[in-house]
Scaffold this active site. Structure first.
Site, PDB file in Angstrom:
ATOM      1  N   ILE A   8       0.898  -1.249  -0.115  1.00 44.21           N
ATOM      2  CA  ILE A   8      -0.037  -0.077  -0.084  1.00 44.21           C
ATOM      3  C   ILE A   8       0.920   1.456  -0.113  1.00 44.21           C
ATOM      4  CG2 ILE A   8      -1.852   1.444   1.301  1.00 44.21           C
ATOM      5  CD1 ILE A   8      -2.569  -1.341   2.517  1.00 44.21           C
ATOM      6  N   ASP A  32      -5.882   0.366  10.072  1.00 45.56           N
ATOM      7  CA  ASP A  32      -6.337  -1.209  10.118  1.00 45.56           C
ATOM      8  C   ASP A  32      -7.419  -1.567   9.381  1.00 45.56           C
ATOM      9  OD1 ASP A  32      -4.224  -1.571  12.089  1.00 45.56           O
ATOM     10  OD2 ASP A  32      -5.635  -1.503  13.837  1.00 45.56           O
ATOM     11  N   GLU A  70       2.320  -3.302   5.483  1.00 45.21           N
ATOM     12  CA  GLU A  70       1.340  -3.093   4.708  1.00 45.21           C
ATOM     13  C   GLU A  70       1.726  -3.859   3.355  1.00 45.21           C
ATOM     14  OE1 GLU A  70       4.202   0.258   4.446  1.00 45.21           O
ATOM     15  OE2 GLU A  70       3.530  -1.245   5.924  1.00 45.21           O
TER      16      GLU A  70
END
Length: 357
Positions: free
Chosen positions: A235, A251, A277
């Site tokens: 990400i 989250d 991530e």
């Protein structure tokens, strides 16, 4: 008074003059009479009155009178001879009487013998009946004992059947409880295994599960079974999302990204959280070009999507991806290193893009 006593009394009174010869004759006659009477008495068994011997008694009385009166020897001898003849006739009549009585007694004995035989036969029959009845009673007693024994055995068998049925119910209950416990343990083990191989936040496979599956796929590919492709996705600017919106939002972004990827891959594909991530996707049977097309399509769709942070705020985020296909002779670490370098180039070249290794 006896005959001798009478003679002595007469001689004492001087009424009797007896010479020696006459006395001897009388003594001899008396001996004959005594002998005859003794023989009669010996031969008689019953009373002479039963034979009607009244005449013999009368003549014996006459002989006694003659002796007392001192009759002559010739007269006494004549009287004795007549008396002997009558006594012999009397004895003959007595024998006939005794023979008749003997015959009657024999008939009585025979009748009694037949009666006793009948009684004995009846007693034997009665004894046999008693024995038969005793046998029947014994058999009946044994039958009663058998009936009681059968009743006792039946009761014992019923008790055993009841105990067995209760034991079976108890065992079934225990077996059901044991099966429930085993099933619960199996579920717990499965849950534990799943938890041990699952990321608790996103629900994707964790790093350990990813490494295990990647090694297995490399072995299968090396054995000529099936090749595969590997995609790493990270990400973009995730630290900025955490700093701007907080870790709870971060989250939710991680969870939303996993849901996004899972909705666009196959059930046979493996989606795992590789770290932070960064996520990895194993595509069994996929070559490099199909894997690149899938990765680019997912990347473009992600860039066009809006994610609601709350009712008033929407969030957009993108991801950078590196793609590589397994090469012959390549191990898991080598493949990961190539894909990781491709992901690093995508980040370095401006993010929100797909780079092949």
């Amino acid at each position: 008074m006896s005959l001798l006593a009478g003679l002595r009394e007469r001689r004492a009174r001087g009424e009797l003059a007896v010479d020696l010869e006459a006395a001897r004759a009388r003594v001899a006659a008396l001996e004959n009479v005594a002998t005859t009477m003794l023989g009669c008495v010996r031969s008689l068994v019953l009373d002479i009155d039963e034979l009607g011997a009244h005449d013999i008694k009368t003549r014996l009385a006459q002989l006694t009178t003659q002796l007392r009166q001192g009759a002559e020897a010739s007269e006494i001898s004549e009287t004795c001879a007549q008396q002997r003849s009558e006594i012999l006739e009397f004895a003959e009549r007595e024998r006939d009487y005794l023979d008749r009585r003997d015959a009657e007694l024999r008939r009585i004995i025979e009748v009694l013998s037949h009666g006793l035989a009948g009684v004995s036969q009846g007693a034997a029959t009665y004894h046999r009946r008693l024995l038969d009845n005793g046998t029947r009673l014994e058999a009946a007693s044994r039958l009663s004992d058998l009936v009681k024994m059968r009743a006792a055995i039946t009761a014992e068998v019923h008790g055993l059947r009841t105990a067995i049925a209760e034991r079976q119910v108890e065992e079934q209950t225990q077996a059901q409880a044991l099966r429930r416990e085993v099933e619960q343990l199996r579920q717990n083990v499965a849950r534990a295994q799943t938890e041990a191989r699952t990321d608790p936040l996103t629900g994707a496979a964790n790093r350990a599960a990813f490494d295990e599956e990647l090694a297995r796929r490399c072995e299968l590919a090396a054995a000529g079974r099936e090749g595969f492709a590997l995609v790493f996705a990270d990400i973009d600017h995730f630290k900025r999302i955490n700093d701007s919106y907080g870790h709870p939002v971060g989250d939710r972004v991680l969870t939303a990204f996993v849901e996004f990827l899972r909705a666009r891959i196959r059930r046979s594909d493996t989606l795992a959280r590789y770290g932070g991530e960064e996520f990895g996707v194993i595509l069994p049977g996929a070559a490099l070009r199909p894997a690149l097309r899938k990765a680019r399509r997912m990347n473009e769709e992600l860039a066009r999507s809006d994610w609601a942070v709350d009712l008033a705020t929407k969030l957009k985020f993108t991801a950078s991806m590196g793609v590589a296909a397994w090469q012959p002779g390549e191990g898991a670490s080598g493949l990961v290193e190539r894909v990781d370098r491709a992901l690093y180039r995508a980040k370095h070249e401006g993010r929100n893009r797909v780079v092949k290794a």
